[in-house]
Design an enzyme around this catalytic site. Structure first.
Site, mmCIF file in Angstrom:
data_model
loop_
_atom_site.group_PDB
_atom_site.id
_atom_site.type_symbol
_atom_site.label_atom_id
_atom_site.label_comp_id
_atom_site.label_asym_id
_atom_site.label_seq_id
_atom_site.Cartn_x
_atom_site.Cartn_y
_atom_site.Cartn_z
ATOM 1 N N ARG A 246 -45.934 -54.803 -29.208
ATOM 2 C CA ARG A 246 -46.457 -53.719 -28.357
ATOM 3 C C ARG A 246 -47.790 -53.205 -28.909
ATOM 4 O O ARG A 246 -48.729 -52.933 -28.173
ATOM 5 C CB ARG A 246 -45.434 -52.579 -28.300
ATOM 6 C CG ARG A 246 -44.169 -52.966 -27.556
ATOM 7 C CD ARG A 246 -43.312 -51.755 -27.226
ATOM 8 N NE ARG A 246 -42.419 -51.382 -28.303
ATOM 9 C CZ ARG A 246 -41.093 -51.638 -28.307
ATOM 10 N NH1 ARG A 246 -40.538 -52.278 -27.306
ATOM 11 N NH2 ARG A 246 -40.352 -51.255 -29.301
ATOM 12 N N PHE A 262 -39.138 -57.427 -17.192
ATOM 13 C CA PHE A 262 -38.021 -57.178 -18.117
ATOM 14 C C PHE A 262 -38.427 -56.012 -19.033
ATOM 15 O O PHE A 262 -38.408 -56.109 -20.249
ATOM 16 C CB PHE A 262 -37.681 -58.417 -18.963
ATOM 17 C CG PHE A 262 -37.379 -59.657 -18.151
ATOM 18 C CD1 PHE A 262 -36.123 -59.846 -17.584
ATOM 19 C CD2 PHE A 262 -38.356 -60.628 -17.954
ATOM 20 C CE1 PHE A 262 -35.841 -60.988 -16.839
ATOM 21 C CE2 PHE A 262 -38.078 -61.766 -17.211
ATOM 22 C CZ PHE A 262 -36.820 -61.956 -16.652
ATOM 23 N N ASP A 284 -37.468 -54.209 -13.824
ATOM 24 C CA ASP A 284 -36.200 -54.467 -14.505
ATOM 25 C C ASP A 284 -35.083 -54.405 -13.469
ATOM 26 O O ASP A 284 -35.225 -53.757 -12.433
ATOM 27 C CB ASP A 284 -35.948 -53.441 -15.615
ATOM 28 C CG ASP A 284 -35.017 -53.967 -16.708
ATOM 29 O OD1 ASP A 284 -35.519 -54.367 -17.775
ATOM 30 O OD2 ASP A 284 -33.790 -53.990 -16.483
ATOM 31 N N ALA A 316 -36.115 -60.089 -11.648
ATOM 32 C CA ALA A 316 -37.500 -60.332 -12.052
ATOM 33 C C ALA A 316 -38.085 -61.575 -11.370
ATOM 34 O O ALA A 316 -39.245 -61.555 -10.947
ATOM 35 C CB ALA A 316 -37.565 -60.501 -13.568
ATOM 36 N N ASP A 336 -40.598 -60.470 -21.140
ATOM 37 C CA ASP A 336 -39.730 -60.370 -22.327
ATOM 38 C C ASP A 336 -38.257 -60.375 -21.894
ATOM 39 O O ASP A 336 -37.583 -59.349 -21.940
ATOM 40 C CB ASP A 336 -40.069 -59.070 -23.086
ATOM 41 C CG ASP A 336 -39.197 -58.878 -24.323
ATOM 42 O OD1 ASP A 336 -38.687 -59.881 -24.861
ATOM 43 O OD2 ASP A 336 -39.026 -57.722 -24.746
ATOM 44 N N CYS A 376 -36.054 -64.254 -27.168
ATOM 45 C CA CYS A 376 -35.200 -63.694 -28.218
ATOM 46 C C CYS A 376 -33.932 -64.526 -28.365
ATOM 47 O O CYS A 376 -32.905 -64.019 -28.804
ATOM 48 C CB CYS A 376 -34.884 -62.234 -27.931
ATOM 49 S SG CYS A 376 -33.967 -61.988 -26.420
HETATM 50 N N1 SAH Z 1 -39.284 -55.531 -23.212
HETATM 51 C C1 SAH Z 1 -38.217 -54.585 -23.429
HETATM 52 C C2 SAH Z 1 -36.903 -55.257 -23.776
HETATM 53 C C3 SAH Z 1 -36.398 -56.210 -22.725
HETATM 54 S S1 SAH Z 1 -34.686 -56.558 -22.860
HETATM 55 C C4 SAH Z 1 -38.641 -53.576 -24.484
HETATM 56 O O1 SAH Z 1 -39.676 -53.766 -25.141
HETATM 57 O O2 SAH Z 1 -37.931 -52.582 -24.657
HETATM 58 C C5 SAH Z 1 -34.368 -57.451 -21.416
HETATM 59 C C6 SAH Z 1 -34.319 -56.619 -20.139
HETATM 60 O O3 SAH Z 1 -34.174 -57.545 -19.065
HETATM 61 C C7 SAH Z 1 -33.157 -55.660 -20.002
HETATM 62 O O4 SAH Z 1 -33.671 -54.376 -19.740
HETATM 63 C C8 SAH Z 1 -32.367 -56.144 -18.763
HETATM 64 O O5 SAH Z 1 -31.912 -55.089 -17.943
HETATM 65 C C9 SAH Z 1 -33.411 -56.934 -18.045
HETATM 66 N N2 SAH Z 1 -32.961 -58.049 -17.181
HETATM 67 C C10 SAH Z 1 -32.069 -59.013 -17.461
HETATM 68 N N3 SAH Z 1 -32.013 -59.923 -16.469
HETATM 69 C C11 SAH Z 1 -32.903 -59.513 -15.528
HETATM 70 C C12 SAH Z 1 -33.324 -60.033 -14.263
HETATM 71 N N4 SAH Z 1 -32.831 -61.169 -13.795
HETATM 72 N N5 SAH Z 1 -34.263 -59.376 -13.578
HETATM 73 C C13 SAH Z 1 -34.793 -58.229 -14.075
HETATM 74 N N6 SAH Z 1 -34.449 -57.697 -15.246
HETATM 75 C C14 SAH Z 1 -33.505 -58.320 -15.979
#
Ligand code: SAH
Length: 430
Positions: A246, A262, A284, A316, A336, A376
């Protein structure tokens, strides 16, 4: 807000007073000798109960080894190899605490590990603008299966294995005293919550020490104000592992339209805003996460004053396709996603999903725009990930110029192959 109750660690079972003597098959023996922190069930040749009557500690009436019992590991010639904690519930049967020389499992060892962990993080603990960071990252800090995150003067333990249940009575006061925490909250991983031996209050998050508070826990990251919701949230309530990425994004967002896919609670979005992004869209599938992202913008009005922020809730993949079809373009796209490969059989599928996301990101990136894409999944290697993203771009007839390939931050030390999960690419699209 979740309702949590208190759990006095003194009510938890005591560890068994006699250690187990464990002998391994040759490959497992070699792995431990090389410093690997895990012994799998299949690597174990024999487990002997030493000097037990069977009524101590976690050991069941029939004298079987219990979760958190000390396991002393010997080689074929009966020489000492390592000492660890036994877990009858998991294929990872022993998690090693000390390699090469004996160690007394108990308060002093735990205190030493916590002290070392804090010392390793001096750059964070000395930084008054960052009060939320990981203090213990499991195996990487010699406390395998245990996570401890600090959010201001509150601390959150997360147990990924039942081996820690009988040791909480010693670990919790050590952490509370070292961190001077007003509240110590305990959480367990999903697997552990399903285990019979997990105390009921811990399944929903329980206060282990101090003030009865379950969150939100306010904290600073790089002088931005955030809130962690440990009980309802992911991990311990915040993705502390993305702090360095970030920070790297912030100066690259000036004047840009930024798409944060995400986004969870908007970590990347806030840094982009402070960096001077014209607009940020957080995407998200989780409504509560997006509402918390909006709350984070409210908490940082001054830092985000140049930015219009909005959220889009949904899948997403679908949303990125729609944005592309609508002709929307961005100077920066952050991608992410969650871990796509929980098992070895899912690795190929995960790589394909990363490639699809890269292609979708390309479709909304302006020429010369910046792609920030992370993985991850510990099962996906860094080489495979970066390679697959590049191939997806090349297949689309474009090219990608890498700026950075990043790995683990200082508070998430990765010390063995399976511990390396985080990788992130910063690249310009030509
Ligand atoms: N970038 C974030 C962490 C992401 S964790 C940070 O820095 O805090 C992954 C995220 O993806 C979660 O919030 C989850 O709700 C979301 N997620 C999982 N599958 C998804 C999808 N198909 N479409 C949209 N969001 C999704």
């Amino acid at each position: 807000m979740g309702s949590s109750s208190a759990l006095d660690p003194d009510t938890l079972p005591h560890p068994a007073s006699h250690p187990l003597a464990v002998r391994l098959h040759p490959p497992a023996e070699r792995a431990v000798r090389d410093g690997h922190p895990w012994v799998f069930e299949t690597g174990i040749r024999s487990v002997e109960l030493t000097g037990r009557t069977g009524d101590q500690g976690q050991s069941e009436e029939n004298g079987r080894p219990g979760a958190g019992d000390t396991a002393v590991i010997f080689d074929r010639k009966d020489r000492f190899l390592a000492v660890g904690l036994f877990d009858p519930t998991s294929p990872i049967r022993i998690r090693v605490l000390n390699h090469g020389e004996p160690a007394q499992v108990g308060a002093e060892l735990f205190r030493n590990r916590l002290t070392q962990a804090l010392r390793r993080r001096a750059s964070l603990s000395d930084d008054s603008q960052t009060t939320g960071y990981r203090v213990v990252h499991g195996e990487g800090d010699g406390l395998p299966g245990l996570v401890l995150d600090r959010y201001g003067d509150q601390a959150v333990f997360k147990l990924y294995s039942p081996i820690w249940l009988p040791h909480l009575r010693e670990v919790v006061p050590a952490a509370r005293d070292l961190l001077r925490s007003s509240t110590v909250l305990g959480l367990v991983s999903r697997n552990l919550a399903d285990e019979r031996l997990c105390p009921a209050p811990l399944r929903r998050g329980a206060v282990l020490s101090g003030k009865n508070a379950t969150g939100p826990f306010p904290f600073l990251e790089s002088d931005l104000r955030f809130e962690a919701h440990p009980v309802e949230g992911h991990k311990t309530g915040f993705y502390l592992d993305q702090r360095d990425n970030r920070r790297r994004l912030e100066p690259r967002a000036r004047g840009a339209r930024v798409l944060n896919v995400f986004s969870y609670t908007g970590g990347f979005s806030l840094y982009a805003a402070r960096g001077g992004a014209r607009e940020v869209i957080s995407v998200d599938q989780s409504g509560p996460a997006l509402r918390q992202a909006e709350r984070h913008f409210e908490l940082n009005v001054q830092a985000a004053r140049d930015t219009r922020h909005r959220t889009m809730e949904g899948d997403a993949f679908h949303i990125m396709r729609e944005l592309a079809a609508g002709g929307e373009r961005f100077g920066v796209v952050v991608v992410d996603p969650p871990s796509f490969a929980k098992e070895a059989s899912q690795i190929d599928g995960a790589l394909e999903a990363y490639a699809r996301l890269t292609i979708l990101a390309l479709a909304v990136l302006e020429p010369g725009g910046l792609l920030v894409q992370a993985s991850c999944s510990s099962r996906v290697s860094a080489d495979d990930f970066f390679g697959r993203v590049h191939r997806a771009v090349a297949d689309g007839g474009r090219s990608l110029v890498d700026q950075h390939r990043t790995g683990h931050p200082v508070d998430h030390p990765a010390t063995f192959p399976e511990g390396h999960y985080l990788k992130c690419l910063f690249a310009r699209i030509e």
